[in-house]
Scaffold this active site. Structure first.
Site, PDB file in Angstrom:
ATOM      1  N   GLU A  71       0.850  -1.197   0.000  1.00 16.95           N
ATOM      2  CA  GLU A  71       0.000   0.000   0.000  1.00 16.95           C
ATOM      3  C   GLU A  71       0.883   1.243   0.000  1.00 16.95           C
ATOM      4  O   GLU A  71       1.886   1.292   0.713  1.00 16.95           O
ATOM      5  CB  GLU A  71      -0.858  -0.025   1.274  1.00 16.95           C
ATOM      6  CG  GLU A  71      -1.687   1.219   1.490  1.00 16.95           C
ATOM      7  CD  GLU A  71      -2.336   1.270   2.871  1.00 16.95           C
ATOM      8  OE1 GLU A  71      -3.283   0.521   3.116  1.00 16.95           O
ATOM      9  OE2 GLU A  71      -1.870   2.073   3.702  1.00 16.95           O
ATOM     10  N   LYS A 118     -20.774  -7.431   5.634  1.00 19.02           N
ATOM     11  CA  LYS A 118     -20.032  -6.822   4.514  1.00 19.02           C
ATOM     12  C   LYS A 118     -19.764  -7.887   3.439  1.00 19.02           C
ATOM     13  O   LYS A 118     -19.853  -7.611   2.247  1.00 19.02           O
ATOM     14  CB  LYS A 118     -18.700  -6.226   4.996  1.00 19.02           C
ATOM     15  CG  LYS A 118     -18.840  -5.134   6.049  1.00 19.02           C
ATOM     16  CD  LYS A 118     -17.645  -4.167   6.082  1.00 19.02           C
ATOM     17  CE  LYS A 118     -16.533  -4.502   6.978  1.00 19.02           C
ATOM     18  NZ  LYS A 118     -15.529  -3.453   7.189  1.00 19.02           N
ATOM     19  N   ARG A 172     -15.039   2.855   5.348  1.00 21.60           N
ATOM     20  CA  ARG A 172     -15.754   4.010   5.907  1.00 21.60           C
ATOM     21  C   ARG A 172     -14.857   5.239   5.862  1.00 21.60           C
ATOM     22  O   ARG A 172     -15.303   6.344   5.570  1.00 21.60           O
ATOM     23  CB  ARG A 172     -16.156   3.709   7.352  1.00 21.60           C
ATOM     24  CG  ARG A 172     -17.005   4.803   7.947  1.00 21.60           C
ATOM     25  CD  ARG A 172     -17.295   4.541   9.386  1.00 21.60           C
ATOM     26  NE  ARG A 172     -16.115   4.779  10.204  1.00 21.60           N
ATOM     27  CZ  ARG A 172     -16.065   4.554  11.514  1.00 21.60           C
ATOM     28  NH1 ARG A 172     -17.107   4.035  12.132  1.00 21.60           N
ATOM     29  NH2 ARG A 172     -14.975   4.817  12.200  1.00 21.60           N
ATOM     30  N   GLY A 173     -13.584   5.040   6.143  1.00 20.23           N
ATOM     31  CA  GLY A 173     -12.650   6.168   6.190  1.00 20.23           C
ATOM     32  C   GLY A 173     -12.455   6.642   7.610  1.00 20.23           C
ATOM     33  O   GLY A 173     -13.285   6.396   8.500  1.00 20.23           O
ATOM     34  N   ASP A 174     -11.339   7.310   7.807  1.00 23.53           N
ATOM     35  CA  ASP A 174     -11.012   7.830   9.142  1.00 23.53           C
ATOM     36  C   ASP A 174     -11.946   8.979   9.508  1.00 23.53           C
ATOM     37  O   ASP A 174     -12.511   9.636   8.635  1.00 23.53           O
ATOM     38  CB  ASP A 174      -9.555   8.315   9.162  1.00 23.53           C
ATOM     39  CG  ASP A 174      -8.577   7.146   9.098  1.00 23.53           C
ATOM     40  OD1 ASP A 174      -8.883   6.089   9.680  1.00 23.53           O
ATOM     41  OD2 ASP A 174      -7.520   7.297   8.464  1.00 23.53           O
ATOM     42  N   GLN A 218      -6.236  -5.073   9.356  1.00 21.41           N
ATOM     43  CA  GLN A 218      -5.438  -4.072  10.052  1.00 21.41           C
ATOM     44  C   GLN A 218      -4.092  -4.715  10.391  1.00 21.41           C
ATOM     45  O   GLN A 218      -3.990  -5.944  10.496  1.00 21.41           O
ATOM     46  CB  GLN A 218      -6.183  -3.658  11.332  1.00 21.41           C
ATOM     47  CG  GLN A 218      -5.522  -2.581  12.147  1.00 21.41           C
ATOM     48  CD  GLN A 218      -5.299  -1.320  11.338  1.00 21.41           C
ATOM     49  OE1 GLN A 218      -4.309  -1.249  10.611  1.00 21.41           O
ATOM     50  NE2 GLN A 218      -6.181  -0.357  11.455  1.00 21.41           N
ATOM     51  N   HIS A 234      -8.442   2.938  -2.738  1.00 23.40           N
ATOM     52  CA  HIS A 234      -9.305   2.898  -1.569  1.00 23.40           C
ATOM     53  C   HIS A 234     -10.406   3.915  -1.808  1.00 23.40           C
ATOM     54  O   HIS A 234     -10.141   5.026  -2.262  1.00 23.40           O
ATOM     55  CB  HIS A 234      -8.517   3.249  -0.302  1.00 23.40           C
ATOM     56  CG  HIS A 234      -7.511   2.198   0.058  1.00 23.40           C
ATOM     57  ND1 HIS A 234      -6.795   2.219   1.226  1.00 23.40           N
ATOM     58  CD2 HIS A 234      -7.119   1.086  -0.612  1.00 23.40           C
ATOM     59  CE1 HIS A 234      -6.000   1.158   1.266  1.00 23.40           C
ATOM     60  NE2 HIS A 234      -6.166   0.464   0.156  1.00 23.40           N
ATOM     61  N   GLN A 266       6.745   4.347  17.935  1.00 22.59           N
ATOM     62  CA  GLN A 266       5.585   3.599  17.435  1.00 22.59           C
ATOM     63  C   GLN A 266       5.034   2.616  18.468  1.00 22.59           C
ATOM     64  O   GLN A 266       3.867   2.227  18.406  1.00 22.59           O
ATOM     65  CB  GLN A 266       5.965   2.857  16.144  1.00 22.59           C
ATOM     66  CG  GLN A 266       6.161   3.811  14.975  1.00 22.59           C
ATOM     67  CD  GLN A 266       6.694   3.140  13.735  1.00 22.59           C
ATOM     68  OE1 GLN A 266       7.139   1.994  13.765  1.00 22.59           O
ATOM     69  NE2 GLN A 266       6.665   3.856  12.627  1.00 22.59           N
TER      70      GLN A 266
END
Ligand code: FAD
Length: 317
Positions: A18, A199, A124-126, A210, A94, A246
């Site tokens: 990605e 879905k 859905r998106g952030d 994720q 996306h 991180q």
């Protein structure tokens, strides 16, 4: 070619990754220089993220501020077309609900169809920056399930303009996101899985997870999905740790956990280089185990770190 066809045709685990569109004003060369070091591993497809508008505060002369909406990383659809044109590799845009009305979505899907883009990852998106909850447009989708329904309708020639008859059937292969450690909004993993099943029943043909750092989370998740009748490919999303910070940030941002062994190993590192090396080694271990377990694809979140992804891919592909 559809992602599902790539997977069906391959006898071994595929490589994909990605990338993010460059910041507004930057050249597309930034995209090419992120892709070029990874070409030798034969990526089956490349995902391009979509970023909704952010708000910036612009000071006025009187000391107050204007709240201005701006998209910092535009260009997803054009980048996908450029990738397919230059590299002849399938690009997966996306597509998000946030910031889109249903008509905007329809128009975007028409563009993608005209460009010969067969795949789309429906999300859905952030949330908008600073918002605690997701806010859809007045005539937009509340969640990815509604977006998947719209794509599936277009695949059956049904457009939102009800007067339009004999609309062309599109043939999108739609993917969706999934969360081995649960989405932050889900009350529990079981409820999250039930929503995921909806879905899939609505038309999702593949899932991308994720990031996770303990393969057990993925293996348990896949088993739970199969038990619930979710039988489509579940592509593990992989990210190596590249910075000490991180360890604290990723769990907060992505609602994931980092295993104690990895946390301790990173904690002991004295330099950024040592952290990178620990992150690479951990990631190679994860990838080897996922390959042994016949994961369909290893999908890397590059996050501007193509060299590190290349160092990992060299050890496994
Ligand atoms: P949804 O599938 O709509 O829902 C998320 C969760 O909310 C569900 O898992 C479920 O638990 C709950 N939920 C929602 N509606 C219901 C309901 N009606 N009933 C019960 N439960 C419900 N963000 C971007 O902005 N751009 C990107 O390009 C991008 N790419 C991503 C790629 C991947 C592989 C992943 C995993 C995430 C990506 N994200 C991206 C982040 C994603 O948009 C966020 O995680 C977002 O919060 C959820 O998106 P979703 O499509 O999973 O949401």
């Amino acid at each position: 070619m559809k992602i599902t066809d790539h997977i069906d045709k391959s006898k071994s685990t595929l490589f994909s990754f990605e990338i993010l569109p460059p910041l507004k004003g930057k050249s597309i060369e930034a995209i090419y220089s992120a892709i070029d070091p990874l070409l030798e591993f034969n990526p089956a497809f490349i995902d391009v993220t979509y970023h909704r508008e952010d708000f910036i505060l612009k000071p006025r002369k009187d000391g107050t501020y204007d709240r201005i909406s701006t998209r910092k990383r535009p260009g997803t659809v054009a980048i996908c077309a450029a990738i397919m044109n230059k590299y002849k590799i399938d690009a997966v845009p996306h597509l998000i609900c946030g910031g889109f009305t249903k008509e905007d979505t329809e128009n975007a899907l028409i563009d993608l169809n005209f460009l010969g883009i067969d795949n789309v990852l429906a999300l859905r998106g952030d949330n908008k920056k600073g918002d605690r909850n997701f806010e859809a447009e007045i005539d937009g989708h509340q969640n990815s399930l509604e977006l998947i329904h719209q794509i599936e309708n277009m695949n059956n020639g049904i457009y939102i303009d009800e007067e339009l008859i004999n609309g062309t059937d599109t043939a999108f292969c739609t993917g969706a996101a999934c969360y081995p450690e649960k989405h932050a909004d889900a009350p529990n993993l079981k409820t999250d899985l039930k929503f995921l099943k909806r879905k899939v029943d609505a038309g999702a043909k593949f899932l991308v997870t994720q990031m996770f750092f303990d393969n057990k989370a993925y293996f348990d998740f896949v088993k739970n999905c199969r038990d619930l009748g979710i039988n489509i490919p579940i592509i593990p999303g992989i990210k190596p740790i590249t910075k000490k910070s991180q360890i604290m940030q990723l769990p907060k941002i992505f609602n994931i956990s980092i295993p104690e062994d990895l946390t301790e190993a990173i904690d002991k590192c004295k330099t950024d280089q040592e952290v990178e090396q620990v992150g690479i080694e951990w990631c190679i271990g994860q990838c080897k185990e996922l390959m042994q377990a016949k994961a369909p694809v290893l999908h890397f979140y590059t996050m501007g770190k193509s060299k590190i992804i290349s160092a990992i891919a060299k050890e496994i592909f």
